[in-house]
Design a protein around this motif. Structure first.
Motif, short mmCIF file in Angstrom:
data_model
loop_
_atom_site.label_atom_id
_atom_site.label_comp_id
_atom_site.label_asym_id
_atom_site.label_seq_id
_atom_site.Cartn_x
_atom_site.Cartn_y
_atom_site.Cartn_z
N CYS A 180 -3.86 -10.98 -5.74
CA CYS A 180 -5.32 -10.65 -5.64
C CYS A 180 -5.48 -9.17 -5.56
O CYS A 180 -6.31 -8.64 -6.43
N MET A 181 -4.56 -8.42 -4.99
CA MET A 181 -4.69 -6.86 -4.97
C MET A 181 -4.27 -6.50 -6.31
O MET A 181 -5.05 -5.53 -6.91
N ASP A 182 -3.31 -7.22 -7.11
CA ASP A 182 -3.05 -6.35 -8.61
C ASP A 182 -4.30 -6.58 -9.26
O ASP A 182 -4.67 -5.68 -10.07
N PHE B 198 0.83 -1.07 -0.06
CA PHE B 198 -0.17 -0.12 0.01
C PHE B 198 0.80 1.25 0.14
O PHE B 198 0.29 2.46 -0.39
N LYS B 199 1.89 1.40 0.47
CA LYS B 199 2.93 2.40 0.53
C LYS B 199 2.35 3.63 1.10
O LYS B 199 2.57 4.78 0.62
N GLY B 200 1.72 3.52 2.14
CA GLY B 200 0.76 4.62 2.91
C GLY B 200 -0.30 5.09 1.92
O GLY B 200 -0.75 6.17 2.25
N ARG B 201 -0.76 4.47 0.64
CA ARG B 201 -1.91 5.05 0.04
C ARG B 201 -3.13 4.69 0.51
O ARG B 201 -3.17 3.44 1.32
N GLY B 202 -4.21 4.96 -0.02
CA GLY B 202 -5.65 4.78 0.31
C GLY B 202 -5.83 5.42 1.79
O GLY B 202 -5.34 6.27 1.90
N ILE B 203 -6.76 4.55 2.43
CA ILE B 203 -7.26 5.31 3.80
C ILE B 203 -6.93 4.15 4.82
O ILE B 203 -6.28 4.78 5.89
N VAL B 204 -7.62 3.22 4.85
CA VAL B 204 -7.43 2.10 5.80
C VAL B 204 -6.13 1.75 6.44
O VAL B 204 -5.94 1.70 7.38
N LEU C 284 -5.81 7.29 -5.93
CA LEU C 284 -7.33 7.07 -6.08
C LEU C 284 -7.89 5.59 -6.34
O LEU C 284 -8.60 5.21 -5.68
N GLU C 285 -6.82 4.83 -6.98
CA GLU C 285 -7.09 3.49 -6.96
C GLU C 285 -7.13 2.66 -5.83
O GLU C 285 -8.14 1.92 -5.53
N PHE C 286 -6.31 3.32 -4.82
CA PHE C 286 -6.23 2.63 -3.42
C PHE C 286 -7.45 3.29 -2.69
O PHE C 286 -7.99 2.46 -1.71
N VAL C 287 -7.93 4.19 -2.81
CA VAL C 287 -9.09 4.90 -2.17
C VAL C 287 -10.25 3.96 -2.50
O VAL C 287 -10.91 3.65 -1.64
N VAL C 288 -10.46 3.93 -3.83
CA VAL C 288 -11.65 3.11 -4.42
C VAL C 288 -11.61 1.69 -3.96
O VAL C 288 -12.57 1.10 -3.35
#
Ligand code: HEM
Length: 508
Positions: free
Chosen positions: A248-250, A122-128, A301-305
């Motif tokens: 799975c994440m990819d 995740f490298k700190g991306r997204g929210i969770v 944005l990909e990680f947020v979604v």
């Protein structure tokens, strides 16, 4: 002989000495007290004996259920104790009052523990999974704002959920007797598609069913990867690598990237259609003077979604899955619910949010389902600054586990916690009476950003199921257990089948 007079006044001398002595003593006592107090502040509370390197992971595995292991430790060590997840100490908070004290103290518990497997991806991306950074604060508040913009916490969004509830009811009607988990997941997920992609999907769409399956597998793979990365080097052993999680994440990210690119090609920044458009418009309009410049990007944005889907699908669907099981297991509760729903909707086909005010028993039943389900069993946070809790002081970066499940079943607060009792959320006059100790969405600065959406979905889906169907277990199968299935990050029941008897045709 003449007596010599001393060249100073004896009274002021005595007073001066006395004053200095008192002052120095006061300083010494104060210092001693501070030091004594600091010494009596322990850095970590006691906990069970641990294995070298593995810590308490083997103990947890041998207990068969991590929930049982964690709650048994409360009787031995009290509500705050230390566990070792691998070599890393984790302070576990078990009771509502203690969690509230820590969670409501600003951003004290707003960081996440650093788990190599997840951080590498995740490298700190997204929210969770993101750490307590300016990026997290800005992204979180932007997404909350975007959800509001689309009326997710207002009645204007109700039509999206209501149309999905119609599809759910029709899906169920076609099937009759079946295991409803996938059906619930797809309908809940379709609502999130509506908010994020601007369009809803159904199980007849292979791209959508593939998304659901990949999310399901990704959640399981994250659990394994998270545990493997607690013990240094473990992921080199066969079966413990992070590869399945990464694969799975990819796949999920590819799916979200395609949706984002398609939105980008047709974007009108003045008229955003959904959360993706809001975010893309923010990127397009960014200027270097903006303090958040650079924090918003298509990759982020990909990680947020991904987070909105992963955090919002299985949680809400699992609460509904629990609720159906619990209602079918308690015919008296079901009858009372049906009566309330029927009385309120005598002149219309649907139950809507506006009806909630006249449905105290239904609201109480939904709260009790959230409590009993306690789907978010626990969560791992990390301290953002030194934290004092009773006689303990934790340094910055100490891992803290919030054991929500214990708080939801705490026998000191909930009478007969293992019984499904909606009445606990009613007052003496039968009116709905929320309980502040019910915290299925957590509290504080890092609570659930989808609580309003989740609650709206639960109410509309649940009441429309009750209005349309009688829930009974099939005659030819033993009644399923209302105990949670063991293991995993999410508290779910064992899979079951149920018969949905159409109430609309039997009434005709
Ligand atoms: C019944 C349904 C739901 C339950 C029980 C639930 C529960 C929770 C809980 C307990 C947390 C806090 C975890 C922690 O302590 O760190 C959380 C966080 C979160 N939830 Fe939910 N949730 C639900 C539905 C949703 C929905 C529908 C969405 C989005 C559409 C959503 C998005 C999120 C996100 C993004 C976070 C992370 C917040 C952050 O770290 O800043 N949740 N949820």
């Amino acid at each position: 002989m003449e007596t010599k007079v001393l060249p100073f006044d004896v009274n002021s001398y005595t007073l001066g000495v006395a004053f200095c002595t008192c002052f120095l003593s006061w300083v010494a006592v104060k210092r001693y007290r501070t030091e004594a107090k600091e010494e009596s502040l322990h850095s970590l509370p006691p906990g069970p004996p641990k294995w070298p390197l593995l810590g308490n992971i083997p103990g947890m595995m041998m207990a068969g259920s991590s929930s049982k292991y964690l709650s048994d430790l409360v009787s031995e060590y009290g509500p705050v104790y230390t566990l070792y997840m691998g070599p890393r100490p984790v302070v576990v908070l078990n009771k509502y009052d203690i969690m509230k004290q820590a969670l409501m103290d600003g951003h004290l518990l707003s960081d996440r523990g650093d788990l190599p497997a997840l951080d590498d991806y995740f490298k700190g991306r997204g929210i969770v999974g993101s750490h307590h950074t300016e990026y997290w604060k800005n992204t979180r508040s932007f997404v909350i704002h975007s959800l509001r913009q689309f009326g997710v916490d207002r009645q204007s969004f109700e039509s999206v959920i209501a149309s999905q509830a119609d599809i759910l009811v029709e899906d169920i009607r076609k099937r009759g007797t079946f295991d409803p988990l996938l059906c619930l997941q797809s309908n809940v997920c379709s609502v999130i598609c509506g908010v994020v992609f601007g369009k809803q999907y159904g199980l007849d769409n292979p791209r959508f069913t593939d998304l659901l399956e990949t999310m399901y597998n990704a959640l399981r793979a994250i659990e394994y990867a998270a545990v493997s990365s607690l013990v240094p080097g473990l992921h080199y052993l066969p079966g413990c690598s992070y590869q399945k999680f990464y694969a799975c994440m990819d796949k999920l990210m590819r799916f979200f990237r395609e949706e984002i690119n398609a939105h980008d090609e047709t974007l009108d920044p003045d008229s955003p259609r959904d959360v993706i458009d809001m975010y893309l418009s923010k990127i397009r309009r960014a200027s270097p003077e903006d303090p958040t410049y650079g924090l918003f990007s298509k990759t982020n944005l990909e990680f947020v979604v991904n987070d909105l889907f992963m955090a919002g699908t299985e949680t809400s669907a699992s609460v509904l899955y629990w609720a159906i099981l619990l209602i079918a297991s308690n015919p008296g509760i079901q009858e009372r619910l049906q009566k309330e729903v029927d009385d309120v909707t005598t002149h219309c086909d649907h139950v809507s949010i506006a009806d909630a005010a006249s449905m105290p028993y239904t609201r109480a039943t939904i709260d009790e389902s959230l409590r009993y389900a306690s789907v978010a069993i626990s969560s791992m946070r990390s301290t953002t600054s030194t934290m004092t809790l009773g006689k303990y002081r934790f340094e910055v970066g100490t891992w803290v586990m919030l054991n929500y499940e214990y708080a939801m079943f705490d026998p000191d607060h909930w009478s007969e916690p293992k019984r499904f009792k909606p009445e606990r959320f009613l007052d003496d006059h039968g009116q709905y009476c929320p309980d502040e100790q019910l915290i299925p969405f957590s509290i504080g600065k890092r609570n659930c950003i989808g609580e309003k959406l989740g609650r709206m979905e639960l109410f509309i889906f649940f009441t429309n199921i009750i209005k349309n169907f009688e829930l009974v277990f099939p005659d030819d199968a033993p009644h399923p257990s209302v105990e949670a299935a063991s293991g995993g990050m999410m508290r779910v029941p064992n899979r079951y089948s149920i018969t949905f008897k159409d109430r609309t045709t039997s009434a005709a």
